[in-house]
Design an enzyme around this catalytic site. Structure first.
Site, PDB file in Angstrom:
ATOM      1  N   THR A   4      -5.336   8.482  -3.474  1.00 30.80           N
ATOM      2  CA  THR A   4      -4.533   8.892  -4.623  1.00 30.80           C
ATOM      3  C   THR A   4      -5.045   8.314  -5.931  1.00 30.80           C
ATOM      4  OG1 THR A   4      -2.324   8.653  -5.634  1.00 30.80           O
ATOM      5  CG2 THR A   4      -2.988   6.953  -4.100  1.00 30.80           C
ATOM      6  N   TYR A  60       3.516   1.804  -3.672  1.00 27.58           N
ATOM      7  CA  TYR A  60       2.807   2.954  -3.088  1.00 27.58           C
ATOM      8  C   TYR A  60       1.302   2.827  -3.305  1.00 27.58           C
ATOM      9  CZ  TYR A  60       0.936   7.733  -2.985  1.00 27.58           C
ATOM     10  OH  TYR A  60       0.156   8.836  -2.746  1.00 27.58           O
TER      11      TYR A  60
END
Length: 363
Positions: free
Chosen positions: A128, A152
């Protein structure tokens, strides 16, 4: 040659598009799903029963289930798309996020080794752009330093590095695609882009008064998920295992996205104020239809993500701008305008049926 793919996170936006893409390429596609009493398979419902599509129960938190499924399927390619993928939720559930997004990647890699497939199976890890977090340069490429800025992102950073370690330590063909924001009409409704397009549709049809957002000035590089899954596949077809940035190379603000979404819903916006006092005004009616809420600010906020897809363009021959930003927003709003209208009709029918039952007009 066998073409057998195993996809974790198959019920998600990317998993559903990737399944369709791989089936079109002649693959047998196997997906891992978690057992749930709530049906969450609407994105892949049209694939169930297809002779090239198969589902298995398993979980990234359960090593034995992964070993069992991988040993049974013996895939030639694995796409690990499963994750707790909501940045805001990771602040509320950091331990769960770490278990799935970090240790879960390790479990997949070890399951492949336990099944003796480390020389036969290629592995794609969905990484990501949040790895760049508090960005140290723009745009970001494969050499840009990471500075994760959420639980995250920190969990995903472990996933990125453990893939790299297994590639170097065990000579496995495992790679990470550093995906920047990618959206579609299948995006989950809690993500900001889908939240915007649904709200624009509801407001345009009189079903909602106002949309509340966080930082309107946050910059993102938004692509189309259907295009991005092709790049995932191309990464595993490359002659050597490498990591790639998957992005468009173009960025826009949340404000830009909202302006365009409301435009396609038939509402032109005028922006007034700054920061938490900024508002989006419907030019025609003078009503405030977009406002800022501090509830949607994150404890640490990433404000400037902008990817450089040059490597993927050059080495993989991938076109990152097949679908333009304008077209992505149009597709999403058109879908949600139809969804809101259909939901309204269904609601009216349920109400009428309830009234008929109460009056004894139908049995």
């Amino acid at each position: 040659m066998r073409k057998v793919a195993l996809i974790t996170g198959v019920t998600g936006q990317d998993g559903s598009y990737l399944s369709e893409f791989l089936i079109s390429k002649g693959y047998d596609v196997h997906g891992i799903i978690r057992r749930s009493s709530v049906d969450y398979r609407e994105r892949i419902a049209h694939l169930e029963g297809h002779p090239q599509f198969h589902l298995h129960y398993g979980d990234l938190g359960d090593s034995m289930s992964l070993v069992k499924v991988i040993g049974l399927v013996r895939p030639t390619e694995i796409y690990n798309l499963a994750a707790q993928s909501h940045v805001q939720v990771s602040f509320d559930s950091p331990e769960f996020t770490a278990d799935v997004d970090a240790t879960g990647v390790l479990r997949v890699l070890e399951a492949v080794r336990a099944c003796g497939l480390e020389k036969e199976c290629r592995i794609y890890q969905a990484s990501t752009s949040e790895l760049y977090g508090k960005v140290e340069e723009v745009p970001q490429n494969e050499l840009t330093p990471f500075h994760p800025y959420s639980p995250y992102a920190v969990a995903k950073l472990y996933g990125f590095w453990i893939v790299k370690e297994y590639r170097e330590a065990y000579n496995m063909f495992c790679c990470s695609g550093i995906l920047f924001n990618h959206e579609s009409e299948r995006r989950g409704e809690t993500f900001v882009t889908r939240k915007i397009t649904l709200a624009a549709a509801r407001i345009a049809q009189g079903k909602q008064d106002c949309l509340y957002l966080g930082n309107l000035s946050s910059l993102r590089d938004w692509g189309y998920a259907k295009d991005y899954v092709e790049c995932m596949w191309l990464i595993l077809q490359h002659d050597k295992p490498e990591d790639f940035v998957i992005a468009t190379g173009v960025q826009h603000t949340v404000r830009d996205f909202a302006t365009l979404a409301f435009h396609y819903a038939g509402i032109e916006l005028r922006w007034e104020g700054e920061g938490e006092n900024e508002k989006g005004i419907d030019i025609k009616s003078g009503r405030t239809v977009v406002a800022v809420s501090p509830d949607f600010y994150r404890p640490t906020d990433v404000v400037n993500l902008w990817g450089d897809p040059s490597k993927a363009k050059k080495e993989l021959g991938w076109n990152p701008q097949r679908t333009s930003f304008d077209e992505i927003v149009r597709i999403m709003v058109q879908h949600d305008m139809q969804k809101v209208a259909a939901d309204h009709v269904a609601g009216v029918m349920r109400t009428n049926l309830a009234e008929y039952l109460e009056k004894g007009l139908v049995k």
